[in-house]
Scaffold this motif. Structure first.
Motif, mmCIF file in Angstrom:
data_model
loop_
_atom_site.group_PDB
_atom_site.id
_atom_site.type_symbol
_atom_site.label_atom_id
_atom_site.label_comp_id
_atom_site.label_asym_id
_atom_site.label_seq_id
_atom_site.Cartn_x
_atom_site.Cartn_y
_atom_site.Cartn_z
ATOM 1 N N UNK A 1 44.905 123.189 97.759
ATOM 2 C CA UNK A 1 44.410 122.368 96.645
ATOM 3 C C UNK A 1 43.952 123.255 95.487
ATOM 4 N N UNK A 2 43.254 124.333 95.799
ATOM 5 C CA UNK A 2 42.819 125.266 94.766
ATOM 6 C C UNK A 2 43.996 125.929 94.070
ATOM 7 N N UNK A 3 45.011 126.267 94.837
ATOM 8 C CA UNK A 3 46.197 126.907 94.266
ATOM 9 C C UNK A 3 46.978 125.939 93.372
ATOM 10 N N UNK A 4 46.915 124.674 93.701
ATOM 11 C CA UNK A 4 47.696 123.667 92.982
ATOM 12 C C UNK A 4 47.149 123.366 91.597
ATOM 13 N N UNK A 5 45.882 123.594 91.364
ATOM 14 C CA UNK A 5 45.260 123.228 90.091
ATOM 15 C C UNK A 5 46.114 123.688 88.906
ATOM 16 N N UNK A 6 46.554 122.712 88.116
ATOM 17 C CA UNK A 6 47.349 122.999 86.930
ATOM 18 C C UNK A 6 48.835 123.173 87.201
ATOM 19 N N UNK A 7 49.237 123.080 88.456
ATOM 20 C CA UNK A 7 50.642 123.239 88.829
ATOM 21 C C UNK A 7 51.113 122.002 89.577
ATOM 22 N N UNK A 8 52.396 121.918 89.810
ATOM 23 C CA UNK A 8 52.920 120.789 90.574
ATOM 24 C C UNK A 8 52.743 121.056 92.062
ATOM 25 N N UNK A 9 52.611 119.964 92.819
ATOM 26 C CA UNK A 9 52.493 120.112 94.270
ATOM 27 C C UNK A 9 53.754 120.730 94.851
ATOM 28 N N UNK A 10 54.911 120.417 94.281
ATOM 29 C CA UNK A 10 56.152 120.980 94.826
ATOM 30 C C UNK A 10 56.142 122.508 94.729
ATOM 31 N N UNK A 11 55.581 123.051 93.664
ATOM 32 C CA UNK A 11 55.474 124.505 93.530
ATOM 33 C C UNK A 11 54.668 125.088 94.678
ATOM 34 N N UNK A 12 53.548 124.479 94.986
ATOM 35 C CA UNK A 12 52.664 124.990 96.036
ATOM 36 C C UNK A 12 53.280 124.763 97.411
ATOM 37 N N UNK B 1 47.308 140.992 97.357
ATOM 38 C CA UNK B 1 47.782 139.610 97.261
ATOM 39 C C UNK B 1 48.294 139.291 95.865
ATOM 40 N N UNK B 2 47.668 139.879 94.870
ATOM 41 C CA UNK B 2 48.058 139.605 93.485
ATOM 42 C C UNK B 2 49.434 140.172 93.137
ATOM 43 N N UNK B 3 50.026 140.931 94.044
ATOM 44 C CA UNK B 3 51.385 141.434 93.844
ATOM 45 C C UNK B 3 52.402 140.679 94.703
ATOM 46 N N UNK B 4 51.949 139.697 95.466
ATOM 47 C CA UNK B 4 52.787 138.974 96.417
ATOM 48 C C UNK B 4 53.470 137.781 95.741
ATOM 49 N N UNK B 5 54.788 137.832 95.546
ATOM 50 C CA UNK B 5 55.489 136.720 94.886
ATOM 51 C C UNK B 5 55.570 135.452 95.735
ATOM 52 N N UNK B 6 55.145 135.522 96.991
ATOM 53 C CA UNK B 6 55.195 134.349 97.876
ATOM 54 C C UNK B 6 54.052 133.378 97.612
ATOM 55 N N UNK B 7 53.090 133.784 96.773
ATOM 56 C CA UNK B 7 51.969 132.915 96.403
ATOM 57 C C UNK B 7 51.842 132.897 94.880
ATOM 58 N N UNK B 8 50.992 132.014 94.394
ATOM 59 C CA UNK B 8 50.677 132.000 92.962
ATOM 60 C C UNK B 8 49.718 133.162 92.718
ATOM 61 N N UNK B 9 50.140 134.099 91.891
ATOM 62 C CA UNK B 9 49.377 135.335 91.680
ATOM 63 C C UNK B 9 48.389 135.191 90.529
ATOM 64 N N UNK B 10 47.403 134.377 90.755
ATOM 65 C CA UNK B 10 46.364 134.133 89.766
ATOM 66 C C UNK B 10 45.052 134.651 90.351
ATOM 67 N N UNK B 11 44.463 135.623 89.682
ATOM 68 C CA UNK B 11 43.255 136.274 90.206
ATOM 69 C C UNK B 11 42.137 135.271 90.508
ATOM 70 N N UNK B 12 41.907 134.332 89.600
ATOM 71 C CA UNK B 12 40.829 133.363 89.812
ATOM 72 C C UNK B 12 41.089 132.505 91.046
ATOM 73 N N UNK B 13 42.334 132.116 91.255
ATOM 74 C CA UNK B 13 42.667 131.274 92.407
ATOM 75 C C UNK B 13 42.556 132.052 93.710
ATOM 76 N N UNK B 14 42.986 133.289 93.710
ATOM 77 C CA UNK B 14 42.876 134.108 94.923
ATOM 78 C C UNK B 14 41.402 134.398 95.224
#
Length: 89
Positions: A18-29, A59-72
């Motif tokens: 849910x935190x990762x999804x903020x501002x993005x589509x659910x399909x992306x997450x 983690x911030x270099x991992x393309x398998x997740x959304x690489x947003x410092x605040x979200x991580x």
């Protein structure tokens, strides 16, 4: 209609996603869900709460997740808060 979930690890997974999804589509997450599972220790809040700054930087270099410092960072702080709530209740 939703189905109640009582499993703490599943609840924590939902919190992270849910935190990762903020501002993005659910399909992306949801397309990155396996990446999140791997990156966040199979959604184990005790392990995530112990993530170091070095681990966060990796983690911030991992393309398998959304690489947003605040979200991580929020995932790690949410793990700590989750454990406090879990302990209390």
């Amino acid at each position: 209609m939703g189905v109640p979930v009582w499993d703490d690890r599943v609840q924590f997974e939902f919190l992270i996603l849910e935190g990762a999804q903020a501002g993005l589509s659910w399909s992306t997450i949801l397309n990155k869900r396996d990446g999140y599972r791997k990156a966040f220790a199979d959604f184990d809040p005790e392990k995530v709460a112990r993530f170091t700054d070095k681990r966060i930087e990796k983690l911030l270099t991992d393309p398998a997740i959304v690489r947003n410092r605040l979200k991580v960072n929020s995932a790690v702080s949410n793990a700590k808060a989750f454990l406090k709530v879990q302990k209390e209740f």
